[in-house]
Design an enzyme around this catalytic site. Structure first.
Site, mmCIF file in Angstrom:
data_model
loop_
_atom_site.group_PDB
_atom_site.id
_atom_site.type_symbol
_atom_site.label_atom_id
_atom_site.label_comp_id
_atom_site.label_asym_id
_atom_site.label_seq_id
_atom_site.Cartn_x
_atom_site.Cartn_y
_atom_site.Cartn_z
ATOM 1 N N LYS A 275 0.856 -1.193 0.000
ATOM 2 C CA LYS A 275 0.000 0.000 0.000
ATOM 3 C C LYS A 275 0.888 1.237 0.000
ATOM 4 C CE LYS A 275 -3.853 2.299 2.242
ATOM 5 N NZ LYS A 275 -3.283 3.632 1.986
ATOM 6 N N ASP B 114 1.582 5.341 0.162
ATOM 7 C CA ASP B 114 1.022 6.476 0.885
ATOM 8 C C ASP B 114 1.353 7.753 0.123
ATOM 9 O OD1 ASP B 114 -0.220 7.972 2.789
ATOM 10 O OD2 ASP B 114 1.336 7.770 4.311
ATOM 11 N N GLU C 7 2.906 1.166 5.335
ATOM 12 C CA GLU C 7 1.565 1.519 5.789
ATOM 13 C C GLU C 7 0.635 0.317 5.831
ATOM 14 O OE1 GLU C 7 -1.940 4.823 4.980
ATOM 15 O OE2 GLU C 7 -0.553 4.308 3.390
#
Length: 349
Positions: free
Chosen positions: A66, A68, A208
């Site tokens: 993921k 960010d 994250e």
């Protein structure tokens, strides 16, 4: 050394040991039209990931890191390249390195879906560094440090791919943006691993979280569950409704007062007093002081030395958990979300 003589291949034989021959086809009529091309859409609403506490299980799920940053769509057309934010704003000139690399891609028309990020020294995406490179929220600076992590291909050489399953879209994307590239447009690589194990490794490395995607799904706009996000640490957007003053803190901000959405109303969810540096606090204070109002827009209880503002700014807040009375625990300020990024305020279940 002479190459060995290659034996001729045997002819394909039928049941009667007679060589099979194809029937001559009709010559193509030059007036016959080619396969129709799909019109290139001006914009496609993004597919959004649904937050889940644990990774889904099953062979149809594939995983990625993921990122960010800011969600972007890179439109490559014969007339030029456009870089659009999640909210449809044109930020082409704000990402010159991504723009230059998009022009070099070997394709005439394409729409790439991905995330603009700035990487720290460990190769992790850092939202605060990205914001600083753009001049802060509302800033107009161009970010030469940003790179684009491409994770989907929605349109390719005249054909709309949104109705095609993810595995086929990824196959075409990997041919366009090879894995391991160090350019300004890079492939967000799929990771072949158990979801629980990958999440644990991601969290150990300070990432994250991870994204799980149904490899058989078409590209559907909205938050429908085809994509799922699992975070190591909770991070969501909250409306800033004021701040408590302090002479000992950066920007004179002792603590931000925050609100979440519940139905059509905002409710107070506590505050945050960490995560600021001198620059981010100064820029935030400057923006808040233009929005000061006499009375809080949300019931915060009695607050000493507080300044209230219109709830127009959305802060990205990292936190560990919620208290029994609905307040954030171990909260830390990460930055302000841009309006162009369609910043949404967390909705209390």
């Amino acid at each position: 050394m002479a190459k060995p003589t290659r034996k001729p291949s045997l002819p394909l034989l039928g049941e009667a040991a007679t060589q099979l021959r194809s029937r001559p086809g009709r010559r193509r009529d030059s007036a016959q039209p080619n396969l129709p091309l799909d019109p290139m859409p001006a914009r496609i609403e993004p597919c959004l990931a649904l937050l889940k506490p644990r990774p889904p299980k099953g062979p149809q799920w594939t995983y990625e890191v993921k990122w960010d940053g800011y969600r972007l769509a890179v439109h490559i057309e014969p007339s030029g390249v456009r870089i659009l934010t999640r909210g449809g704003h044109d930020w082409t000139e704000r990402f010159p390195a991504i723009l230059a690399e998009a022009r070099r891609l070997p394709v005439s028309t394409a729409i790439l879906d991905g995330e603009a990020v700035v990487l720290d020294s460990q190769g992790r995406s850092d939202f605060g560094m990205l914001q600083q490179s753009l001049g802060g929220r509302g800033g107009k600076r161009t970010s030469r440090d940003s790179i684009f992590m491409a994770f989907d291909l929605l349109y390719f050489d005249g054909h709309d791919l949104t109705g095609t399953e993810l595995s086929a879209r990824r196959h075409l994307l990997e041919g366009l943006v090879p894995a391991g590239s160090e350019d300004a447009i890079r492939l967000s690589e799929e990771v072949d691993a158990d979801g629980e194990q990958l999440l644990r490794v991601a969290c150990e490395h300070g990432l994250e979280g991870i994204i799980a995607k149904d490899r058989n799904s078409p590209y559907r706009s909205g938050r429908l569950g085809d994509w799922v996000k699992i975070k190591c640490v909770q991070s969501d957007g909250f409306a800033i409704i004021g701040y408590e003053k302090s002479t000992a803190s950066f920007g004179g901000i002792g603590r931000l007062l925050l609100a979440a959405r519940q139905g059509n109303e905002l409710i107070y969810v506590g505050g945050v007093g960490t995560g600021f540096n001198e620059r981010s606090a100064s820029e935030l204070r400057e923006q808040m002081d233009t929005l000061i109002i006499a009375k809080s827009a949300v019931d915060t209880g009695r607050k000493r030395n507080a300044v209230f503002i219109e709830p127009k700014l959305v802060a990205e807040i990292e936190y560990r958990a919620w208290t029994h009375d609905g307040k954030l625990r171990h909260a830390s300020y990460k930055g302000l979300r841009e309006a162009a990024d369609q910043a949404s305020v967390y909705e209390v279940p």
